[in-house]
Design a protein around this motif. Sequence first.
Motif, PDB file in Angstrom:
ATOM      1  N   LEU A 189     -26.475 -16.495 -53.415  1.00 34.50           N
ATOM      2  CA  LEU A 189     -25.168 -17.150 -53.542  1.00 34.50           C
ATOM      3  C   LEU A 189     -25.094 -18.300 -52.531  1.00 34.50           C
ATOM      4  O   LEU A 189     -25.511 -18.149 -51.385  1.00 34.50           O
ATOM      5  CB  LEU A 189     -24.051 -16.139 -53.255  1.00 34.50           C
ATOM      6  N   PRO A 190     -24.580 -19.463 -52.915  1.00 37.88           N
ATOM      7  CA  PRO A 190     -24.460 -20.568 -51.947  1.00 37.88           C
ATOM      8  C   PRO A 190     -23.684 -20.117 -50.711  1.00 37.88           C
ATOM      9  O   PRO A 190     -22.675 -19.410 -50.816  1.00 37.88           O
ATOM     10  CB  PRO A 190     -23.681 -21.632 -52.730  1.00 37.88           C
ATOM     11  N   ILE A 191     -24.139 -20.533 -49.551  1.00 37.27           N
ATOM     12  CA  ILE A 191     -23.531 -20.115 -48.282  1.00 37.27           C
ATOM     13  C   ILE A 191     -22.041 -20.449 -48.248  1.00 37.27           C
ATOM     14  O   ILE A 191     -21.220 -19.657 -47.763  1.00 37.27           O
ATOM     15  CB  ILE A 191     -24.247 -20.793 -47.091  1.00 37.27           C
ATOM     16  N   SER A 192     -21.687 -21.576 -48.798  1.00 36.65           N
ATOM     17  CA  SER A 192     -20.285 -22.017 -48.758  1.00 36.65           C
ATOM     18  C   SER A 192     -19.354 -21.117 -49.574  1.00 36.65           C
ATOM     19  O   SER A 192     -18.133 -21.156 -49.398  1.00 36.65           O
ATOM     20  CB  SER A 192     -20.178 -23.454 -49.278  1.00 36.65           C
ATOM     21  N   LEU A 193     -19.923 -20.290 -50.460  1.00 37.67           N
ATOM     22  CA  LEU A 193     -19.109 -19.416 -51.310  1.00 37.67           C
ATOM     23  C   LEU A 193     -19.027 -17.981 -50.802  1.00 37.67           C
ATOM     24  O   LEU A 193     -18.292 -17.170 -51.379  1.00 37.67           O
ATOM     25  CB  LEU A 193     -19.672 -19.409 -52.743  1.00 37.67           C
ATOM     26  N   ILE A 194     -19.747 -17.669 -49.734  1.00 32.78           N
ATOM     27  CA  ILE A 194     -19.784 -16.291 -49.260  1.00 32.78           C
ATOM     28  C   ILE A 194     -18.406 -15.817 -48.797  1.00 32.78           C
ATOM     29  O   ILE A 194     -17.975 -14.705 -49.115  1.00 32.78           O
ATOM     30  CB  ILE A 194     -20.828 -16.134 -48.127  1.00 32.78           C
ATOM     31  N   SER A 195     -17.696 -16.651 -48.047  1.00 34.03           N
ATOM     32  CA  SER A 195     -16.365 -16.267 -47.567  1.00 34.03           C
ATOM     33  C   SER A 195     -15.424 -15.974 -48.733  1.00 34.03           C
ATOM     34  O   SER A 195     -14.671 -14.998 -48.715  1.00 34.03           O
ATOM     35  CB  SER A 195     -15.773 -17.368 -46.687  1.00 34.03           C
ATOM     36  N   LYS A 196     -15.458 -16.830 -49.749  1.00 30.72           N
ATOM     37  CA  LYS A 196     -14.607 -16.637 -50.923  1.00 30.72           C
ATOM     38  C   LYS A 196     -14.996 -15.367 -51.665  1.00 30.72           C
ATOM     39  O   LYS A 196     -14.125 -14.604 -52.129  1.00 30.72           O
ATOM     40  CB  LYS A 196     -14.732 -17.853 -51.853  1.00 30.72           C
ATOM     41  N   PHE A 197     -16.299 -15.117 -51.762  1.00 32.74           N
ATOM     42  CA  PHE A 197     -16.794 -13.916 -52.424  1.00 32.74           C
ATOM     43  C   PHE A 197     -16.312 -12.664 -51.682  1.00 32.74           C
ATOM     44  O   PHE A 197     -15.862 -11.695 -52.302  1.00 32.74           O
ATOM     45  CB  PHE A 197     -18.328 -13.955 -52.467  1.00 32.74           C
ATOM     46  N   ALA A 198     -16.383 -12.695 -50.347  1.00 33.08           N
ATOM     47  CA  ALA A 198     -15.910 -11.561 -49.544  1.00 33.08           C
ATOM     48  C   ALA A 198     -14.411 -11.355 -49.741  1.00 33.08           C
ATOM     49  O   ALA A 198     -13.933 -10.225 -49.859  1.00 33.08           O
ATOM     50  CB  ALA A 198     -16.220 -11.803 -48.066  1.00 33.08           C
ATOM     51  N   GLU A 199     -13.687 -12.461 -49.793  1.00 36.47           N
ATOM     52  CA  GLU A 199     -12.229 -12.392 -49.983  1.00 36.47           C
ATOM     53  C   GLU A 199     -11.884 -11.709 -51.308  1.00 36.47           C
ATOM     54  O   GLU A 199     -10.972 -10.874 -51.388  1.00 36.47           O
ATOM     55  CB  GLU A 199     -11.674 -13.821 -49.954  1.00 36.47           C
TER      56      GLU A 199
END
Length: 291
Positions: free
Chosen positions: A32-42
Amino acid sequence: MRFVIVTGMSGAGKSTALKMLEDVGYYCVDNLPISLISKFAELTYAPSSEITKVALGVDIRSGQALGELEQVLEGMVVAGFTYEVLFLDAEDEVLVKRYKETRRSHPLSGGGRVDKGIQEERRKLEFLKKQADYIIDTSQLLTRELKAELDKIFVQNQEFKNLVITILSFGFKYGIPSDSDLVFDVRFLPNPYYIDELKPKTGNDKEVQEYVMGFDVSHEFLNKLVEMLKFLIPNYIIEGKNQLVISIGCTGGKHRSVTLANKLYEALGNSVEYGLKIEHRDIEKDAVRKA
């Protein structure tokens, strides 16, 4: 909610580990792109989410963005999202061999030598290895052994021991094991091979064990060895070592080395600081050669 970041060296078994976690009910996402990890966790931590177990694959394929991961992980902690890091590792020689066998090129080798790419990858992943909750060295692990380790950690929720010690008996006439960290020669002990009724037996048999351990020198050697290892092991743990192979050799790897390996295994067992395995590499080789 259990959020696991699966990472590690290319060729160390990350993809295999993700498949194994998926088989036991983890929702797995790889690269997963690094920039999307926070959103994915959310999204996964949201009260409305039905997902309770996540395994997220992250590795060197993220390119330059990998440098942003440390900041992303810090942001997850601030937001109250807990996570665990599983780091798959292996010795450089093993990784090179695996790449040659699969005829794949290393992501960072640029068409050049694989070992150079491995060195650069280690440098870039060093911050993740330092943060890792679990480090599994797959250099000597069979697929089923890796599956068993993952099952202990992520299914049975057993306490993980980063250092795994293998006590290995061997015969010098078949060569010293190449993966040995410590090698001890017990050929100075009385040899059951020259006792007719003991010759066909092994160090797994009570009669051979009683003969070998029937001498003061055997007990003195074992006591000194255990004392030294109890000093060394905590220091290896502090150093961050995750695999330790203690090899004990006699001439054929059938009697004395097997006996002492078994006794050492008993003496070091039941520790909360490390895992322990025992193997007898050459115990059956004499019988095979004669046949």
